[in-house]
Design a protein around this motif. Sequence first.
Motif, PDB file in Angstrom:
ATOM      1  N   ALA A  23       0.855  -1.183   0.000  1.00 14.72           N
ATOM      2  CA  ALA A  23       0.000   0.000   0.000  1.00 14.72           C
ATOM      3  C   ALA A  23       0.895   1.238   0.000  1.00 14.72           C
ATOM      4  N   PHE A  24       0.302   2.388  -0.224  1.00 19.07           N
ATOM      5  CA  PHE A  24       1.014   3.647  -0.448  1.00 19.07           C
ATOM      6  C   PHE A  24       1.870   3.565  -1.710  1.00 19.07           C
ATOM      7  N   SER A  25       1.630   2.555  -2.546  1.00 12.80           N
ATOM      8  CA  SER A  25       2.299   2.453  -3.836  1.00 12.80           C
ATOM      9  C   SER A  25       1.227   2.546  -4.916  1.00 12.80           C
ATOM     10  N   LEU A  26       1.640   2.913  -6.112  1.00  9.93           N
ATOM     11  CA  LEU A  26       0.693   3.099  -7.204  1.00  9.93           C
ATOM     12  C   LEU A  26      -0.157   1.853  -7.400  1.00  9.93           C
ATOM     13  N   GLY A  27      -1.458   2.049  -7.573  1.00  4.32           N
ATOM     14  CA  GLY A  27      -2.376   0.960  -7.837  1.00  4.32           C
ATOM     15  C   GLY A  27      -2.842   0.202  -6.611  1.00  4.32           C
ATOM     16  N   ARG A  28      -2.385   0.586  -5.416  1.00  4.32           N
ATOM     17  CA  ARG A  28      -2.778  -0.108  -4.184  1.00  4.32           C
ATOM     18  C   ARG A  28      -3.867   0.676  -3.447  1.00  4.32           C
ATOM     19  N   GLY A  56      -2.881   6.633  -7.076  1.00  5.09           N
ATOM     20  CA  GLY A  56      -2.604   6.878  -8.495  1.00  5.09           C
ATOM     21  C   GLY A  56      -2.588   8.357  -8.769  1.00  5.09           C
ATOM     22  N   SER A  57      -2.597   8.727 -10.032  1.00  3.75           N
ATOM     23  CA  SER A  57      -2.549  10.145 -10.383  1.00  3.75           C
ATOM     24  C   SER A  57      -3.936  10.763 -10.219  1.00  3.75           C
ATOM     25  N   GLY A  58      -3.988  12.062 -10.029  1.00  5.29           N
ATOM     26  CA  GLY A  58      -5.256  12.758  -9.838  1.00  5.29           C
ATOM     27  C   GLY A  58      -5.621  12.867  -8.374  1.00  5.29           C
ATOM     28  N   LEU A  59      -6.682  13.631  -8.086  1.00  3.39           N
ATOM     29  CA  LEU A  59      -7.109  13.843  -6.701  1.00  3.39           C
ATOM     30  C   LEU A  59      -8.135  12.786  -6.326  1.00  3.39           C
ATOM     31  N   GLU A  60      -7.692  11.778  -5.587  1.00  2.00           N
ATOM     32  CA  GLU A  60      -8.584  10.683  -5.220  1.00  2.00           C
ATOM     33  C   GLU A  60      -9.597  11.115  -4.164  1.00  2.00           C
ATOM     34  N   LEU A  61      -9.228  12.076  -3.325  1.00  2.53           N
ATOM     35  CA  LEU A  61     -10.096  12.512  -2.224  1.00  2.53           C
ATOM     36  C   LEU A  61     -10.396  13.999  -2.379  1.00  2.53           C
ATOM     37  N   GLU A  62     -11.122  14.356  -3.425  1.00  3.58           N
ATOM     38  CA  GLU A  62     -11.448  15.766  -3.629  1.00  3.58           C
ATOM     39  C   GLU A  62     -12.406  16.237  -2.550  1.00  3.58           C
ATOM     40  N   GLN A  63     -12.046  17.352  -1.927  1.00  2.00           N
ATOM     41  CA  GLN A  63     -12.860  17.984  -0.883  1.00  2.00           C
ATOM     42  C   GLN A  63     -13.222  16.995   0.222  1.00  2.00           C
ATOM     43  N   PHE A  64     -12.313  16.087   0.509  1.00  2.14           N
ATOM     44  CA  PHE A  64     -12.530  15.118   1.583  1.00  2.14           C
ATOM     45  C   PHE A  64     -12.473  15.855   2.909  1.00  2.14           C
ATOM     46  N   GLY A  65     -13.544  15.800   3.678  1.00  3.46           N
ATOM     47  CA  GLY A  65     -13.617  16.547   4.933  1.00  3.46           C
ATOM     48  C   GLY A  65     -13.958  18.008   4.718  1.00  3.46           C
ATOM     49  N   ASN A  71      -4.317  14.088  -2.565  1.00  3.14           N
ATOM     50  CA  ASN A  71      -3.809  13.242  -3.639  1.00  3.14           C
ATOM     51  C   ASN A  71      -2.831  12.233  -3.057  1.00  3.14           C
ATOM     52  N   LEU A  72      -3.170  10.951  -3.181  1.00  3.37           N
ATOM     53  CA  LEU A  72      -2.270   9.884  -2.742  1.00  3.37           C
ATOM     54  C   LEU A  72      -1.427   9.464  -3.933  1.00  3.37           C
ATOM     55  N   ASN A  73      -0.138   9.716  -3.848  1.00  2.00           N
ATOM     56  CA  ASN A  73       0.762   9.344  -4.940  1.00  2.00           C
ATOM     57  C   ASN A  73       1.713   8.276  -4.428  1.00  2.00           C
ATOM     58  N   ASN A  74       2.712   7.937  -5.212  1.00  2.00           N
ATOM     59  CA  ASN A  74       3.611   6.853  -4.836  1.00  2.00           C
ATOM     60  C   ASN A  74       4.416   7.237  -3.594  1.00  2.00           C
ATOM     61  N   ASN A  75       4.079   6.629  -2.433  1.00  2.00           N
ATOM     62  CA  ASN A  75       4.742   6.895  -1.159  1.00  2.00           C
ATOM     63  C   ASN A  75       4.704   8.370  -0.751  1.00  2.00           C
TER      64      ASN A  75
END
Length: 198
Positions: A23-28, A56-65, A71-75
Motif C-alpha cells: 500500500a502507499f504504492s501506485l495501484g494499491r 494513483g494520479s489525480g485527486l482521489e479525495l477531492e474535498q474530503f472533509g 492526492n495519494l501518490n507513490n509513497n
Amino acid sequence: MGVGLGVGAALTLGIVWPNSAQAFSLGRSVTATNTIKMVDTQEEKIFEAPRTVTVGSGLELEQFGGIWDINLNNNSILFSINSRFGNVTSGDDIYRFMAPNFGGPGQKLLVGANPLFLGKVDFKIRPTITVLSGNWLEVVFPLTFAQDLASIPDGDLSFRIDLKVQEPTPVPTPALLPGLMGMGLAALRKRCKDSQAD
C-alpha cells in the motif's frame, strides 16, 4: 526418516507466502478517514466516514472533509486547500490513512514521514504527522492552523508528506526449502554416524 521427508514435502507444498503487495504504492488501496476532536470535550467525532481509494494520479479525495483535496501518490500524500469551507471552529481536524497489506512479514514498513511545504501561504500552526500502530498515519491540523481559510485561494496552502518506507526483511522462498531440508538431513545422518561410532 521416510515419514519426516513426507511431512517436509507436504509443508513445502502447503506453505502460503505473505502477499507482498505494498500500500502507499501506485495501484494499491489506502483507507482514509476524517474526524474532528472537539475542543470542549476532546471527543472525536467522525466528520467524513472511512473511504478506500486507489493510489494513483489525480485527486482521489477531492474535498474530503470539506477543506482539503488529497492526492495519494507513490509513497506520498499531498494536501491542497480547496477553500470550500472556512476555518474549523469546533476542534482539531484529524485525517488518518491506513495501508492494508503493509508492515507484515515480507512487506514494506512505514517508519516515518517528512512534510514538504509547497504553498504560497504558510500555516499559522503547522500540522503534526504521526505514524501510529496498526499501519495508520495520522495528520492533525490544530484549531487555528491558518489565519482565514476563506481568504486563501484554492491550492495556495498546500504541503506534501513524503513517507519513509523501510524495505521488507527477506523471507525464504519455496525454492530454498529443498536445500534447507537437505542440510537438515545431512546433519541428522552425521549425528547418527557419530552415535553409532561411540
